[in-house]
Write an enzyme that holds these catalytic residues in place. Sequence first.
Site, PDB file in Angstrom:
ATOM      1  N   ASN A  88       0.864  -1.183   0.000  1.00 49.89           N
ATOM      2  CA  ASN A  88       0.000   0.000   0.000  1.00 49.89           C
ATOM      3  C   ASN A  88       0.903   1.238   0.000  1.00 49.89           C
ATOM      4  O   ASN A  88       1.453   1.607   1.030  1.00 49.89           O
ATOM      5  CB  ASN A  88      -0.889  -0.025   1.251  1.00 49.89           C
ATOM      6  N   TRP A  89       1.043   1.849  -1.176  1.00 45.99           N
ATOM      7  CA  TRP A  89       1.954   2.999  -1.297  1.00 45.99           C
ATOM      8  C   TRP A  89       1.345   4.279  -0.731  1.00 45.99           C
ATOM      9  O   TRP A  89       2.022   5.288  -0.640  1.00 45.99           O
ATOM     10  CB  TRP A  89       2.326   3.219  -2.761  1.00 45.99           C
ATOM     11  N   LYS A  90       0.054   4.260  -0.428  1.00 43.53           N
ATOM     12  CA  LYS A  90      -0.632   5.470   0.061  1.00 43.53           C
ATOM     13  C   LYS A  90      -0.366   6.619  -0.920  1.00 43.53           C
ATOM     14  O   LYS A  90      -0.342   6.387  -2.118  1.00 43.53           O
ATOM     15  CB  LYS A  90      -0.193   5.772   1.498  1.00 43.53           C
ATOM     16  N   HIS A 126      -9.679   1.594   4.542  1.00 39.35           N
ATOM     17  CA  HIS A 126      -8.411   1.765   5.275  1.00 39.35           C
ATOM     18  C   HIS A 126      -8.644   2.762   6.413  1.00 39.35           C
ATOM     19  O   HIS A 126      -9.402   3.719   6.264  1.00 39.35           O
ATOM     20  CB  HIS A 126      -7.314   2.252   4.328  1.00 39.35           C
ATOM     21  N   GLU A 160      -7.000   5.149   7.468  1.00 34.51           N
ATOM     22  CA  GLU A 160      -6.719   6.555   7.124  1.00 34.51           C
ATOM     23  C   GLU A 160      -7.909   7.182   6.404  1.00 34.51           C
ATOM     24  O   GLU A 160      -8.172   8.375   6.547  1.00 34.51           O
ATOM     25  CB  GLU A 160      -5.436   6.639   6.278  1.00 34.51           C
ATOM     26  N   GLU A 193      -5.889  -4.601  10.578  1.00 35.60           N
ATOM     27  CA  GLU A 193      -4.842  -3.622  10.852  1.00 35.60           C
ATOM     28  C   GLU A 193      -5.180  -2.868  12.138  1.00 35.60           C
ATOM     29  O   GLU A 193      -6.006  -1.941  12.113  1.00 35.60           O
ATOM     30  CB  GLU A 193      -4.743  -2.608   9.711  1.00 35.60           C
ATOM     31  N   GLY A 229       2.179   2.408  10.952  1.00 31.12           N
ATOM     32  CA  GLY A 229       3.224   3.436  10.859  1.00 31.12           C
ATOM     33  C   GLY A 229       3.898   3.767  12.172  1.00 31.12           C
ATOM     34  O   GLY A 229       4.611   4.769  12.268  1.00 31.12           O
ATOM     35  N   SER A 271       2.896  -1.923  10.564  1.00 30.39           N
ATOM     36  CA  SER A 271       4.337  -1.980  10.889  1.00 30.39           C
ATOM     37  C   SER A 271       5.014  -3.303  10.518  1.00 30.39           C
ATOM     38  O   SER A 271       5.911  -3.761  11.231  1.00 30.39           O
ATOM     39  CB  SER A 271       4.571  -1.650  12.363  1.00 30.39           C
ATOM     40  N   GLY A 274       4.649   1.498   4.859  1.00 28.71           N
ATOM     41  CA  GLY A 274       5.968   2.138   4.775  1.00 28.71           C
ATOM     42  C   GLY A 274       7.061   1.278   4.144  1.00 28.71           C
ATOM     43  O   GLY A 274       7.794   1.751   3.271  1.00 28.71           O
TER      44      GLY A 274
HETATM   45  P1  PGA Z   1       2.539   0.491   7.729  1.00 29.90           P
HETATM   46  O1  PGA Z   1       1.097   0.714   7.053  1.00 29.90           O
HETATM   47  O2  PGA Z   1       3.095  -0.798   7.170  1.00 29.90           O
HETATM   48  O3  PGA Z   1       3.352   1.688   7.307  1.00 29.90           O
HETATM   49  O4  PGA Z   1       2.329   0.417   9.202  1.00 29.90           O
HETATM   50  C1  PGA Z   1       0.219  -0.355   6.830  1.00 29.90           C
HETATM   51  C2  PGA Z   1      -1.062   0.160   6.216  1.00 29.90           C
HETATM   52  O5  PGA Z   1      -1.477   1.269   6.539  1.00 29.90           O
HETATM   53  O6  PGA Z   1      -1.685  -0.531   5.389  1.00 29.90           O
END
Ligand code: PGA
Length: 223
Positions: free
Chosen positions: A7-9, A83, A85, A149, A155, A185, A207
């Site tokens: 997931n590159w966001k 997600h 976010e 998640e 993150g 993470s 990340g």
């Molecule tokens: P992260 O993000 O690996 O940077 O913790 C995971 C995600 O949000 O899908």
Amino acid sequence: MFIIAANWKMNGDRKFATEFARELKALNSPHEIIIFPPATLLDAVDFKKGAQDCCYREYGPFTGQISADMIKDTGAQYVLLGHSERREHQGETSEIVASKAKSAHKSGLKTIICIGEKEGEDFEIVVSDQIKKSLPFTSNSVNTIIAYEPVWAIGTGKTPSISEIEKRHKFIKDKTKLSVIYGGSVKPENATEIANAANVDGLLVGGASLVAKDFIKIIEAKK
Ligand code: PGA
């Protein structure tokens, strides 16, 4: 098949996307590897891919939105929905997630639906509610994967213990009868333990998916 999703966001450009896809192709992994780039780079990713969101409507006056059919048209097979976010910054409710998933299924896209509790919240209560409301009646074991998640793990470098991950995935699998992948993470240092834990059907990597050599180490961690 074991799933490993990047997931590159809101990161990456055309050069990065092209090069990353080339490296993954060369790897020839037996796992189901999927890249979720920003929508503007879907056409630049010559690899199995998906969008990070879609609109719940099929077409029409929805400025700035992208429909499931449009995503399918880029050659993508997946869409990531709900997600944390998006739940946090776009006010996306589980009901909205379900309507987006329904639209995605109608277009023939597979959905990865994200659920997870925030710091201090009760895992079973929050996740049960998200499961009940985020999965449309069109969901089945072929078109829907759950990404567990914990929001506090995204993150932050923090993760639940392996036994917690195993227990929580079992809880979600028992309730949904769907594949459950873990996100939050995941990095090369913890990937072997998490990827090979019981009830973990895949990984969703944020990340650490922005550096090809780290993402490849994570892929190679799955035995
Ligand atoms: P992260 O993000 O690996 O940077 O913790 C995971 C995600 O949000 O899908």
